[in-house]
Design an enzyme around this catalytic site. Structure first.
Site, PDB file in Angstrom:
ATOM      1  N   LYS A 265     -29.047 -12.350  62.913  1.00  0.00           N
ATOM      2  CA  LYS A 265     -29.113 -11.240  64.309  1.00  0.00           C
ATOM      3  C   LYS A 265     -30.393 -10.361  63.947  1.00  0.00           C
ATOM      4  O   LYS A 265     -30.383  -9.789  62.827  1.00  0.00           O
ATOM      5  CB  LYS A 265     -27.900 -10.746  64.292  1.00  0.00           C
ATOM      6  CG  LYS A 265     -27.860  -9.456  65.298  1.00  0.00           C
ATOM      7  CD  LYS A 265     -26.572  -8.662  65.020  1.00  0.00           C
ATOM      8  CE  LYS A 265     -26.857  -7.356  65.706  1.00  0.00           C
ATOM      9  NZ  LYS A 265     -25.491  -6.384  65.582  1.00  0.00           N
TER      10      LYS A 265
ATOM     11  N   ASP B  98     -30.590  -1.064  68.233  1.00  0.00           N
ATOM     12  CA  ASP B  98     -29.271  -1.142  69.252  1.00  0.00           C
ATOM     13  C   ASP B  98     -28.900   0.216  69.756  1.00  0.00           C
ATOM     14  O   ASP B  98     -28.051   0.901  68.827  1.00  0.00           O
ATOM     15  CB  ASP B  98     -28.338  -1.971  68.310  1.00  0.00           C
ATOM     16  CG  ASP B  98     -27.043  -1.982  69.039  1.00  0.00           C
ATOM     17  OD1 ASP B  98     -27.368  -2.108  70.457  1.00  0.00           O
ATOM     18  OD2 ASP B  98     -25.983  -2.174  68.432  1.00  0.00           O
TER      19      ASP B  98
ATOM     20  N   LYS C 246     -24.044   4.057  72.580  1.00  0.00           N
ATOM     21  CA  LYS C 246     -23.614   4.600  71.193  1.00  0.00           C
ATOM     22  C   LYS C 246     -23.720   6.286  71.436  1.00  0.00           C
ATOM     23  O   LYS C 246     -24.317   6.639  71.911  1.00  0.00           O
ATOM     24  CB  LYS C 246     -24.108   4.005  69.998  1.00  0.00           C
ATOM     25  CG  LYS C 246     -24.172   2.672  69.877  1.00  0.00           C
ATOM     26  CD  LYS C 246     -25.061   2.358  68.692  1.00  0.00           C
ATOM     27  CE  LYS C 246     -24.829   0.834  68.324  1.00  0.00           C
ATOM     28  NZ  LYS C 246     -23.648   0.391  67.846  1.00  0.00           N
TER      29      LYS C 246
ATOM     30  N   ASP D 155     -30.341  -2.673  62.718  1.00  0.00           N
ATOM     31  CA  ASP D 155     -29.340  -3.640  63.137  1.00  0.00           C
ATOM     32  C   ASP D 155     -29.760  -5.110  63.141  1.00  0.00           C
ATOM     33  O   ASP D 155     -29.365  -6.009  63.958  1.00  0.00           O
ATOM     34  CB  ASP D 155     -29.044  -3.188  64.450  1.00  0.00           C
ATOM     35  CG  ASP D 155     -27.664  -3.955  64.788  1.00  0.00           C
ATOM     36  OD1 ASP D 155     -26.690  -4.221  64.188  1.00  0.00           O
ATOM     37  OD2 ASP D 155     -27.199  -3.883  66.032  1.00  0.00           O
TER      38      ASP D 155
ATOM     39  N   ASP E 243     -22.040  -3.145  74.001  1.00  0.00           N
ATOM     40  CA  ASP E 243     -22.413  -2.834  72.482  1.00  0.00           C
ATOM     41  C   ASP E 243     -22.015  -3.754  71.520  1.00  0.00           C
ATOM     42  O   ASP E 243     -22.210  -3.677  70.278  1.00  0.00           O
ATOM     43  CB  ASP E 243     -21.993  -1.404  71.821  1.00  0.00           C
ATOM     44  CG  ASP E 243     -22.472  -0.839  70.818  1.00  0.00           C
ATOM     45  OD1 ASP E 243     -23.521  -1.201  70.353  1.00  0.00           O
ATOM     46  OD2 ASP E 243     -21.814   0.005  70.011  1.00  0.00           O
TER      47      ASP E 243
ATOM     48  N   GLU F 149     -23.130  -6.731  71.323  1.00  0.00           N
ATOM     49  CA  GLU F 149     -24.057  -7.363  71.600  1.00  0.00           C
ATOM     50  C   GLU F 149     -24.705  -8.687  70.632  1.00  0.00           C
ATOM     51  O   GLU F 149     -25.349  -9.741  71.002  1.00  0.00           O
ATOM     52  CB  GLU F 149     -25.373  -6.732  72.205  1.00  0.00           C
ATOM     53  CG  GLU F 149     -26.208  -6.454  71.215  1.00  0.00           C
ATOM     54  CD  GLU F 149     -25.619  -5.315  69.810  1.00  0.00           C
ATOM     55  OE1 GLU F 149     -26.149  -5.614  68.794  1.00  0.00           O
ATOM     56  OE2 GLU F 149     -24.932  -4.652  70.287  1.00  0.00           O
TER      57      GLU F 149
ATOM     58  N   ARG G 175     -23.365 -10.625  68.506  1.00  0.00           N
ATOM     59  CA  ARG G 175     -22.519 -11.925  68.799  1.00  0.00           C
ATOM     60  C   ARG G 175     -23.117 -12.784  70.002  1.00  0.00           C
ATOM     61  O   ARG G 175     -23.299 -14.163  69.899  1.00  0.00           O
ATOM     62  CB  ARG G 175     -20.945 -11.653  68.854  1.00  0.00           C
ATOM     63  CG  ARG G 175     -20.637 -11.222  70.330  1.00  0.00           C
ATOM     64  CD  ARG G 175     -19.293 -10.368  69.930  1.00  0.00           C
ATOM     65  NE  ARG G 175     -19.236  -9.107  69.056  1.00  0.00           N
ATOM     66  CZ  ARG G 175     -18.276  -8.563  68.898  1.00  0.00           C
ATOM     67  NH1 ARG G 175     -16.897  -9.007  69.323  1.00  0.00           N
ATOM     68  NH2 ARG G 175     -18.369  -7.524  68.041  1.00  0.00           N
TER      69      ARG G 175
END
EC number: 3.4.11.1
Length: 500
Positions: free
Chosen positions: A268, A273, A280, A291, A350, A352, A354
Site C-alpha cells: 500500500k 492520506d 481525519k 501511510d 478513510d 482506503e 484496503r
C-alpha cells in the site's frame, strides 16, 4: 563506512574507540581483555568489582585510556546474560554503542565478536554487527541546513577483531549480507520519512525505477489510463480526489526455476492520506505522509532481493496515490467495482488502503503470483491491539503463516497472527453490494485484513498490518526515530526460504 575483519591483538589497536563487551554477572575478565586491562592498570576490573559497571544489556561506560594503550578511548558495553544473548540482542547493543561512539566524534572503531561465535554462527555475528552499526547510526537529516549537521564527523572504519582461527571468511560473508540488508532497510526508512510534497506517487515510481535499473529487475509502471483499462475501480476511487496522478509499479525478479513458485509482494503506497471526505482530525495528520510504509517495505525488499539474489521468483506490485477531499473525490455511500469483479459499498473514505490493496492483489495474481503477502499501515486498531513492537498477521493458510513467522525470527522482527474465524467475515458483508469497506468498531484490524483476503482467490496469502511498527517515536536498539523499515529483512528471509 567500511567494515574490515582483522587479526590483531586488542591492546595493539590504534583506533579512536575500542568497544569491549562484558556479560552480566561476569566477575573477572577473560584472557583477551585481561591483558589490555593490565595495561590500563586494572581499571576495568576495578570498576566491575565496585559494581560501577554491571554488564546489563545495553549498558555503556566510556573509559579514557590516557595513552596507556594505542586506542584513545574504550567503551564498556553490557551484553546482558550470556545464555539469553542472541543475534537480535547483538544487533541492538551494537546499535546503541555506535550511537554512543558517535557522540565522541569517532572516525575509527574496533569491536570484538565478544566470544559469541561459540553459540551464534560467525556469519550471523558479522551480519548482526553490520546491521546494528548501519541501522543504529541512521539519520534522516538531509533537509537540515545548519553548520552543525554539515560539520559532523562521520564514522569511517569499523574493525571487527577475529578472536578465533578459521572464521574470517564467515564473518566477512555475514558483514556483506548485513550491509546490503541494512542499505535496503534504510531505503525503506527514507521513503517513509520523506515529506508528501517530495514523495509523490510519481517520485515513488522514480525510486522504483532506480532500484530496478540498479539490479536488472523488470519494471512496469501503470498510469491512470492503464488502471481504467484493467477495471481497477477501487484503486481509482481512492485517487479520484487528488491532483497527483496515481502510479502502479510492478517489479519482477526471476531468480528461481521457470515455472516454479512466484512470491507476490503487494504494498500500500498512500503517499498522503487526509482521510478524504471522511477527513481525519488535524492533530497527527502530518504523520500520514508515512501511510506508504507497506510500499516502502516492498521496495526495500526488492532492493535486498536484487542485491543478494536468492534463487526464487518474486513479483512486487505497489499501488501509489493520495487520498484527498475534493469535488471529484469518492464519497461515503458510493459503490465501487474492483478489478476482481466484486462490488464494495463505501461507508468511510478513510478506510482506503484496503481498496488500493485489493486491486493490486488481483493484478499480482493476474501476473502469475502463486503465494501472496500484502503489507500496509492499515488500521489504528492494530496499533491498539499490538502496540508498536509487533506486526499483525491475518492469513488463509497456516503453513504459509508459519513460513513467514520463521522468516521474521531470522530477521529479528516480531509478528503475531490474529484470528480469522468465519464470524469476522460476516462483519464485512454489505446489504447492497458484495462487501463494505469497514466492518464496524470491533475487530477492526481483523476485518480489514480479511477484506483484502477476499481477493486472494484461494492462493496462500498473508496480510501484514504494520501500522504500529512502520514508524517509531523513539530510539530503541537498531530502531531509530521515524521510519523503521520494518519487514524489509523479513521479506528477504521469506524469499530466501523459498529457494529450491
Amino acid at each position: 563506512m567500511k567494515f574490515k575483519v582483522i587479526n590483531e591483538k586488542i591492546s595493539n589497536l590504534m583506533v579512536d574507540i575500542l568497544i569491549i563487551g562484558i556479560y552480566e554477572e561476569v566477575k573477572s575478565l577473560g584472557d583477551v581483555h585481561h591483558t589490555m586491562d593490565q595495561q590500563l592498570g586494572g581499571l576495568i576490573q576495578e570498576m566491575i568489582n565496585a559494581e560501577e559497571f554491571k554488564g546489563e544489556e545495553g549498558e555503556t561506560l566510556l573509559v579514557h585510556t590516557l595513552g596507556r594503550v594505542p586506542a584513545k578511548k574504550c567503551i564498556l558495553l553490557g551484553l546482558g546474560k550470556a545464555e539469553a544473548f542472541k543475534e537480535n540482542n547483538l544487533r541492538n547493543v551494537v546499535a546503541k554503542v555506535m550511537r554512543e561512539a558517535r557522540k565522541s566524534r569517532a572516525e575509527t572503531i574496533a569491536i570484538t565478536p565478544f566470544g559469541i561465535c561459540n553459540h551464534i554462527s560467525a556469519e550471523k555475528v558479522g551480519q548482526a554487527i553490520a546491521e546494528g552499526t548501519k541501522l543504529g547510526l541512521y539519520q534522516f537529516n538531509h533537509y537540515k541546513t545548519t553548520a552543525k549537521e554539515q560539520e559532523e564527523r562521520v564514522l569511517q572504519e569499523v574493525y571487527i577483531l577475529n578472536e578465533e582461527t578459521g572464521i574470517t571468511a564467515q564473518l566477512q560473508t555475514g558483514i556483506d549480507t548485513g550491509e546490503k540488508l541494512a542499505h535496503a532497510t534504510m531505503i525503506a526508512r527514507d521513503l517513509v520519512n520523506e515529506p508528501g510534497n517530495v514523495l509523490t506517487p510519481t517520485e515513488m515510481a522514480k525510486r522504483a525505477q532506480s532500484i530496478s535499473q540498479k539490479h536488472g529487475l523488470e519494471l512496469e509502471i501503470l498510469e491512470k489510463e492503464d488502471m481504467e483499462r484493467l477495471g481497477m475501480g477501487c484503486f481509482l476511487g481512492v485517487t479520484a480526489g487528488s491532483e497527483e496522478p496515481p502510479k502502479l509499479m510492478v517489479l519482477k525478479y526471476n531468480g528461481g526455476e521457470e515455472g516454479g513458485e512466484i512470491l507476490g509482494l503487494v504494498g500500500k503506497g498512500l503517499t498522503f492520506d487526509s482521510g478524504g471526505i471522511s477527513i481525519k482530525p488535524g492533530e497527527g495528520m502530518d504523520a500520514m505522509k508515512g501511510d506508504m510504509g507497506g510500499a516502502a517495505a516492498v521496495l526495500g525488499a526488492m532492493e535486498a532481493i536484487g542485491a543478494l539474489k536468492p534463487k526464487t521468483n518474486v513479483i512486487a506490485v505497489v499501488g501509489a496515490c493520495e487520498n484527498m477531499p475534493s469535488g471529484k473525490a469518492y464519497k461515503p455511500g458510493d459503490i465501487l467495482t474492483s478489478k476482481g469483479g466484486k462490488t464494495v459499498e463505501i461507508l468511510n473514505t478513510d478506510a482506503e488502503g484496503r481498496l488500493v490493496l485489493v486491486d493490486c492483489v488481483s493484478y499480482a495474481l493476474q501476473l502469475g503470483a502463486t503465494r501472496l503477502v500484502d503489507l500496509a499501515t492499515l488500521t489504528g486498531a492494530c496499533l491498539i491491539a499490538l502496540g508498536t513492537t509487533t506486526t499483525a498477521l491475518i492469513s488463509n493458510d497456516e503453513l504459509w503463516v508459519k513460513q513467514i513467522e520463521d522468516a521474521s525470527k531470522n530477521a529479528g522482527e516480531q509478528v503475531w497472527q490474529l484470528p480469522s474465524f468465519p464470524e469476522y467475515k460476516e462483519m464485512i458483508k454489505s446489504e447492497i453490494a458484495d462487501l463494505k469497506n469497514i466492518g464496524g468498531k470491533y475487530a477492526g484490524a481483523i476485518t480489514a485484513g480479511l477484506f483484502v483476503g477476499e481477493f486472494a482467490e484461494g492462493k496462500p496469502w498473508v496480510h501484514m498490518d504494520i501500522a504500529g511498527t512502520s514508524m517509531s517515536d523513539k530510539e530503541k536498539g537498531y530502531i531509530t526515530k521515524g521510519g523503521t523499515g520494518v519487514a524489509v529483512r523479513t521479506l528477504y528471509e521469506l524469499a530466501k526460504s523459498m529457494e529450491k
